[in-house]
Design an enzyme around this catalytic site. Sequence first.
Site, PDB file in Angstrom:
ATOM      1  CG  MET A 137      -1.909  -1.178   1.191  1.00 48.55           C
ATOM      2  SD  MET A 137      -3.413  -0.864   2.117  1.00 48.55           S
ATOM      3  CE  MET A 137      -2.769  -0.596   3.741  1.00 48.55           C
ATOM      4  N   GLY A 138       2.172   1.090  -0.274  1.00 50.16           N
ATOM      5  CA  GLY A 138       3.052   2.251  -0.388  1.00 50.16           C
ATOM      6  C   GLY A 138       3.531   2.772   0.954  1.00 50.16           C
ATOM      7  CG  LEU A 187       7.125   1.463  -0.731  1.00 43.79           C
ATOM      8  CD1 LEU A 187       7.812   1.219  -2.072  1.00 43.79           C
ATOM      9  CD2 LEU A 187       6.226   0.292  -0.365  1.00 43.79           C
ATOM     10  CD  GLU A 190      14.522   1.009   6.632  1.00 35.29           C
ATOM     11  OE1 GLU A 190      13.311   1.239   6.898  1.00 35.29           O
ATOM     12  OE2 GLU A 190      15.431   1.821   6.865  1.00 35.29           O
ATOM     13  N   GLY A 191      10.864  -2.813   5.730  1.00 38.61           N
ATOM     14  CA  GLY A 191      10.080  -4.059   5.697  1.00 38.61           C
ATOM     15  C   GLY A 191       9.684  -4.401   4.272  1.00 38.61           C
ATOM     16  CG  HIS A 192       6.862  -1.914   2.247  1.00 38.61           C
ATOM     17  ND1 HIS A 192       6.781  -0.795   3.032  1.00 38.61           N
ATOM     18  CD2 HIS A 192       5.628  -2.460   2.252  1.00 38.61           C
ATOM     19  CE1 HIS A 192       5.538  -0.651   3.486  1.00 38.61           C
ATOM     20  NE2 HIS A 192       4.819  -1.653   3.034  1.00 38.61           N
ATOM     21  CD  GLN A 217      -6.182  -3.776   2.147  1.00 38.08           C
ATOM     22  OE1 GLN A 217      -6.044  -4.300   1.046  1.00 38.08           O
ATOM     23  NE2 GLN A 217      -5.209  -3.766   3.048  1.00 38.08           N
ATOM     24  CD  GLN A 265      -1.810  -8.975   3.936  1.00 43.29           C
ATOM     25  OE1 GLN A 265      -2.667  -8.112   4.003  1.00 43.29           O
ATOM     26  NE2 GLN A 265      -0.542  -8.697   3.711  1.00 43.29           N
ATOM     27  CE  LYS A 314      13.060  -0.559   9.793  1.00 40.91           C
ATOM     28  NZ  LYS A 314      13.390   0.863   9.880  1.00 40.91           N
TER      29      LYS A 314
HETATM   30  P1  AMP Z   1       1.425  -2.909   3.464  1.00 44.67           P
HETATM   31  O1  AMP Z   1       1.985  -1.862   2.584  1.00 44.67           O
HETATM   32  O2  AMP Z   1       1.356  -2.528   4.910  1.00 44.67           O
HETATM   33  O3  AMP Z   1       0.122  -3.486   2.939  1.00 44.67           O
HETATM   34  O4  AMP Z   1       2.456  -4.117   3.421  1.00 44.67           O
HETATM   35  C1  AMP Z   1       2.852  -4.697   2.213  1.00 44.67           C
HETATM   36  C2  AMP Z   1       3.657  -5.932   2.500  1.00 44.67           C
HETATM   37  O5  AMP Z   1       4.799  -5.580   3.283  1.00 44.67           O
HETATM   38  C3  AMP Z   1       2.874  -6.983   3.315  1.00 44.67           C
HETATM   39  O6  AMP Z   1       3.174  -8.275   2.814  1.00 44.67           O
HETATM   40  C4  AMP Z   1       3.412  -6.784   4.702  1.00 44.67           C
HETATM   41  O7  AMP Z   1       3.328  -7.945   5.507  1.00 44.67           O
HETATM   42  C5  AMP Z   1       4.860  -6.421   4.421  1.00 44.67           C
HETATM   43  N1  AMP Z   1       5.426  -5.709   5.566  1.00 44.67           N
HETATM   44  C6  AMP Z   1       4.948  -4.594   6.170  1.00 44.67           C
HETATM   45  N2  AMP Z   1       5.702  -4.270   7.244  1.00 44.67           N
HETATM   46  C7  AMP Z   1       6.673  -5.222   7.329  1.00 44.67           C
HETATM   47  C8  AMP Z   1       7.751  -5.450   8.229  1.00 44.67           C
HETATM   48  N3  AMP Z   1       7.992  -4.640   9.259  1.00 44.67           N
HETATM   49  N4  AMP Z   1       8.546  -6.516   7.997  1.00 44.67           N
HETATM   50  C9  AMP Z   1       8.316  -7.358   6.954  1.00 44.67           C
HETATM   51  N5  AMP Z   1       7.318  -7.188   6.067  1.00 44.67           N
HETATM   52  C10 AMP Z   1       6.505  -6.142   6.250  1.00 44.67           C
END
Ligand code: AMP
Length: 280
Positions: A30-31, A33, A35-37, A60, A152, A183
């Site tokens: 969902m942008g 972004l 370090e997790g992304h 959602q 998810q 994060k």
């Molecule tokens: P989102 O943009 O929040 O929908 O997340 C997109 C993807 O990034 C999803 O698969 C999340 O699980 C993953 N994600 C978000 N935060 C983290 C994180 N801290 N560590 C690892 N993956 C993450």
Amino acid sequence: MKIVSTVEEVRAQVKAWKKEGCTVGFVPTMGYLHEGHASLMDAAGENDKVVVSIFVNPMQFGPNEDLASYPRDLDHDAKVCEEHGVDLIFHPTPEEMYGDNFYSYVDMNTLTQELCGLSRPVHFRGVCTVVCKLFNIVTPDNAYFGQKDAQQLAIIKRMVKDLNMPLTVHGCPIVREADGLAKSSRNTYLSPEERKAALVLSRSIFLGKEMVEKGERDCKKVIDAMTEEIEKEPLAKIDYVKMVDLITMQQITTIEHGVLTAIAVYIGKTRLIDNFMIEE
Ligand code: AMP
């Protein structure tokens, strides 16, 4: 790196890549972004080409959730993608994804009716529908999701299996701030005081994990200790602290095999989640 906003442009690009025999890795986001992304993009680098979608999916979000205020910054996101070897960003509008009328949904029972599904009743139907659409648009060989959103991840894996979708779903570890906070794009909502208070989530996760690693098998004891830790923080309000079967997402009382320990906690108005998994 290309940035496109129409389904047609994605299809044309992926078709050309596949004609050359390239494999395609896909990271839906969902942008905003972080370090997790980026860790998912790095994992997707095992493919010849990497596609990232950036779409704040209205379907959602519940009526009282943060759709309007969800943080957005495409310039920053493009930079992160570029730095992590992404080949194509798909950044559609809600109109491109849902048009004037939209009647079809992908939904699931059981797995969606626990944890976040209880406090966010329309959430996973929206997630399944948009991810199914994105898989149909991008047609990746591999897709990468974070274990941060463990429910998810379990739901997407189940959808792909149940509906025979021709791709492999990979789960990637949670990326944390140096002080332990997982994060999240939603961390930007926190005031400095709330940011400090939010550490109670990772503290409680690390505490529960240590208990299980030391041999505790009684879920109630682990949950009680984690709950007590969270309740020490006056700014925190628990949504849930639960231990569930890693595959079915149903609550368990004794740890025997694959288990997900998941928490959702409000810090002020911001709802944050964290978890740990024991895959035995
Ligand atoms: P989102 O943009 O929040 O929908 O997340 C997109 C993807 O990034 C999803 O698969 C999340 O699980 C993953 N994600 C978000 N935060 C983290 C994180 N801290 N560590 C690892 N993956 C993450």
